[in-house]
Design an enzyme around this catalytic site. Structure first.
Site, PDB file in Angstrom:
ATOM      1  N   HIS A 159      -1.893 -11.363  -0.828  1.00 16.32           N
ATOM      2  CA  HIS A 159      -1.483 -11.377   0.579  1.00 16.32           C
ATOM      3  C   HIS A 159      -1.167 -12.793   1.052  1.00 16.32           C
ATOM      4  CE1 HIS A 159      -3.731  -7.614   0.128  1.00 16.32           C
ATOM      5  NE2 HIS A 159      -3.048  -7.153   1.162  1.00 16.32           N
TER       6      HIS A 159
ATOM      7  N   ASP B 282       1.752  -9.370   0.162  1.00 15.47           N
ATOM      8  CA  ASP B 282       1.818  -8.498   1.341  1.00 15.47           C
ATOM      9  C   ASP B 282       1.491  -9.207   2.660  1.00 15.47           C
ATOM     10  OD1 ASP B 282       2.223  -6.480  -0.503  1.00 15.47           O
ATOM     11  OD2 ASP B 282       0.841  -5.088   0.466  1.00 15.47           O
TER      12      ASP B 282
END
Length: 283
Positions: A248, A101
């Protein structure tokens, strides 16, 4: 003085009536019976998602919230995409989906790509529209390596579940358009709400646009930099069936994430897991 049998019967009748009334109210209001395990559940307008405050420019992931009423996974949009939030890796058995992400990021995305390439892993990158617009070459690099693309909204507004439907629609559709413009011809097959804060409207908008609402089932909170041991412990212990794991590549220093992937991906392979993508067309 003891309660007479007549009084006891009256109390039982009163209690039954009250219980029935409460159950009726819950049914009408759509109060859910189950809680989502990943925090990526519908948020009611006007309520504050747990842990939704921004931290160093990054919204925290909700620690868990009520799942939407009914069975949204069974419903489908006109495109055939289920309205329910996907949390399972596609595949019949020991499969895992890695999701990344908040990128693309010029420092961290290339490093993540290198680790994935070395371990022969295909992942799903949930990209922020403004970042895709700023770094289109990274979007194309992700797609060229065979990874899938996911829309993470225009600018990662973790409060968008409290905003009007028109705002949610703009964030979802414009974010998708930004990613598509960066990598023409590449499908954007998923939508992940910022902070996991879905609403019934955002799920419907995404599915109608061909994007499966995407959640997760394992969250090591690597964005908060809890330390490598904490990340590894979170992603290796008590893995659910067909896990979708959240990492992430943007939003700050992702050195711990890169280090964790270097350890975690070989470990998954040693445990007999196969790398796949999140389920898109099955409940």
């Amino acid at each position: 003085m003891g309660i007479t049998s007549i009084s006891a019967r009256r109390l039982r009748r009163t209690g039954s009536a009250a219980t029935a009334a409460v159950l009726g109210i819950l049914a009408v209001s759509g109060t859910p019976a189950l809680a989502a395990t990943d925090g990526s559940a519908d948020k009611a307008a006007g309520t504050k998602p747990s842990g939704s405050a921004a931290s160093a420019g990054k919204g925290t992931k909700p620690s868990g919230s009520a799942a939407s009423a009914g069975n949204p996974g069974a419903a489908r949009s006109a495109t055939g995409i289920p309205l329910g939030i996907s949390r399972l890796a596609q595949g019949p058995g020991r499969d895992v989906a890695i999701t990344i992400d908040d990128g693309p990021d010029p420092r961290w995305t290339p490093q993540v790509l290198q680790v994935l390439r070395k371990n022969h892993v295909k992942a799903t990158f949930c990209m922020i529209g403004t970042k895709a617009q700023k770094y289109p070459e990274l979007v194309r690099a992700v797609a060229a390596d065979g990874h899938r693309l996911c829309n993470h909204s225009v600018d990662h507004d973790v409060t968008m579940d409290h905003k009007p439907v028109a705002f949610q629609k703009q964030q979802i559709l414009q974010g998708k358009a930004m990613i598509e413009k960066a990598a023409p011809g590449v499908q954007v097959g998923y939508y992940r709400a910022p902070g996991g804060a879905f609403t019934p409207d955002s799920r419907a908008i995404a599915a109608a646009s061909g994007m499966r609402p995407l959640g997760w089932s394992v969250d090591p909170k690597d964005w908060s930099r809890p330390g490598l041991p904490a990340i590894i412990s979170a992603v290796e212990e008590k893995l659910p069936q067909q896990p979708t794991v959240l990492f992430h590549d943007g939003g700050g220093d992702r050195s711990e994430t890169v280090a964790a992937l270097k350890e975690y991906l070989p470990w998954l392979t040693s445990q007999g897991y196969r790398f796949t993508f999140p389920a898109r067309t099955t409940p």
